[in-house]
Design a protein around this motif. Structure first.
Motif, mmCIF file in Angstrom:
data_model
loop_
_atom_site.group_PDB
_atom_site.id
_atom_site.type_symbol
_atom_site.label_atom_id
_atom_site.label_comp_id
_atom_site.label_asym_id
_atom_site.label_seq_id
_atom_site.Cartn_x
_atom_site.Cartn_y
_atom_site.Cartn_z
ATOM 1 N N UNK A 274 0.843 -1.199 0.000
ATOM 2 C CA UNK A 274 0.000 0.000 0.000
ATOM 3 C C UNK A 274 0.878 1.249 0.000
ATOM 4 N N UNK A 275 0.557 2.182 -0.882
ATOM 5 C CA UNK A 275 1.253 3.470 -0.906
ATOM 6 C C UNK A 275 0.333 4.534 -0.305
ATOM 7 N N UNK A 276 0.934 5.513 0.363
ATOM 8 C CA UNK A 276 0.176 6.611 0.942
ATOM 9 C C UNK A 276 0.344 7.805 0.028
ATOM 10 N N UNK A 277 -0.761 8.198 -0.585
ATOM 11 C CA UNK A 277 -0.672 9.233 -1.616
ATOM 12 C C UNK A 277 -1.097 10.599 -1.104
ATOM 13 N N UNK A 278 -2.317 10.696 -0.617
ATOM 14 C CA UNK A 278 -2.920 11.998 -0.343
ATOM 15 C C UNK A 278 -3.228 12.210 1.132
ATOM 16 N N UNK A 279 -2.798 11.287 1.970
ATOM 17 C CA UNK A 279 -3.206 11.394 3.367
ATOM 18 C C UNK A 279 -2.255 10.634 4.275
ATOM 19 N N UNK A 280 -2.065 11.161 5.448
ATOM 20 C CA UNK A 280 -1.323 10.449 6.476
ATOM 21 C C UNK A 280 -2.268 9.455 7.158
ATOM 22 N N UNK A 281 -1.713 8.624 8.015
ATOM 23 C CA UNK A 281 -2.533 7.712 8.799
ATOM 24 C C UNK A 281 -2.667 8.268 10.218
ATOM 25 N N UNK A 282 -3.487 7.601 11.010
ATOM 26 C CA UNK A 282 -3.539 7.923 12.431
ATOM 27 C C UNK A 282 -2.193 7.567 13.065
ATOM 28 N N UNK A 283 -2.025 7.997 14.302
ATOM 29 C CA UNK A 283 -0.742 7.866 15.004
ATOM 30 C C UNK A 283 -0.188 6.439 14.996
ATOM 31 N N UNK A 284 -1.059 5.439 15.084
ATOM 32 C CA UNK A 284 -0.597 4.037 15.159
ATOM 33 C C UNK A 284 -0.457 3.373 13.784
#
Ligand SMILES: [Zn+2]
Length: 307
Positions: A274-284
């Protein structure tokens, strides 16, 4: 004794809210910008993010709470380049007086039609698409991210001149980390053989990454997740995977995985992660900060493609 206690209590009550009010209220349109603002603003700013972790900034329905946050903000930091089509209406309806900071100011933009993915239909002549013709994902080049950070620094200094030294020091430290990150991405990308430098992702979010680091991305969906994917788009991708022997396809955190899973099943291309394109994830998650996001993406690409 009682008088002293009363004085102390009233000082405490007085001090806490006053401090919070002294902070510069900044609203960022989406999570990546929020992270930049936090790094530069530090303790002097209170940052709120409209499109939160794993949200899609292309298509978003603002809440009444968003309108309130925008109304109360001193600065509203946006990407621009057509990313946040829902924002002008929110700004207007909120009635706030926030200074709007376009973090991409001064960035050399890429055309949405650059690359292999949308060469079909290009012969249709000149269209006045405005921002629809510009690829908004400029943050995917780390050197562009440095321009975002410089713009945010300058806007914070203008809004809060007393904090200038702090903003300059914070920005300097963070820009140094981004320089190191850019070198890391180049070193990692260099491990991928030339013949494997072509991959598939869900939507055209990696044009600036491709331009900066020499890994080509092809996507069934255009630069906005708003557009529909046609059967013809999917057929075109499947043909390209076969003729160009593209080794891997990648999921995106903001997109439905089923399309990419179907393409993988039909072509035998492996799903590289999975690539993260337009958004960060939650802290964990894998990508709670911009630096984590870029690092996760290049490592995912390298581990799928460098053999
Ligand atoms: Zn996007």
């Amino acid at each position: 004794m009682i008088r002293i206690a009363v004085v102390v209590v009233s000082l405490l009550i007085g001090a806490l809210p006053a401090r919070a009010q002294d902070r510069i209220g900044v609203v960022a349109s989406f999570s990546i910008l929020g992270d930049f603002v936090r790094n530069v603003g530090g303790d002097r700013v209170a940052v709120a993010t409209l499109v939160g972790p794993s949200g899609d900034a292309h298509v978003y329905t603002p809440s009444p709470r968003d309108a309130k946050q925008v109304a109360d903000a001193r600065l509203l930091v946006v990407n621009g380049l057509g990313l946040e089509g829902w924002l002008p209406r929110l700004v207007q309806s909120s009635g706030g007086k926030a200074t709007i900071v376009t973090a991409t100011k001064g960035i050399k933009t890429l055309d949405a039609d650059d690359g292999d993915s949308h060469d079909h239909g290009k012969a249709a002549g000149k269209h006045d698409h405005g921002d629809e013709h510009t690829d908004p994902h400029a943050w995917q080049s780390v050197l562009n991210a440095k321009i975002y950070v410089a713009n945010i620094r300058d806007a914070l200094i203008a809004a809060d001149p007393a904090g200038e030294a702090v903003y300059r020091a914070n920005a300097e430290a963070y820009l140094g980390k981004l320089d190191a990150l850019d070198r890391e991405v180049r070193d990692q990308a260099a491990k991928i053989p030339a013949a494997s430098r072509k991959v598939i992702s869900s939507h055209d979010a990696f044009g600036y990454f491709a331009d900066a680091y020499g890994i080509a991305f092809i996507a069934p969906q255009g630069v906005s997740t708003e557009s529909e994917v046609s059967a013809r788009d999917v057929a075109r991708i499947i043909t390209q995977i076969r003729t160009s022997k593209i080794p891997a396809v990648f999921l995106e955190n903001i997109s439905d995985p089923r399309l990419i899973q179907r393409i993988a099943a039909e072509t035998g291309a492996k799903i590289g992660g999975t690539l993260y394109s337009d958004s960060l994830t939650a802290e964990n998650g894998d990508a709670p900060t911009y630096i984590d996001m870029v690092r996760h993406n290049i490592r995912t690409l390298t581990s799928a493609l460098a053999h």
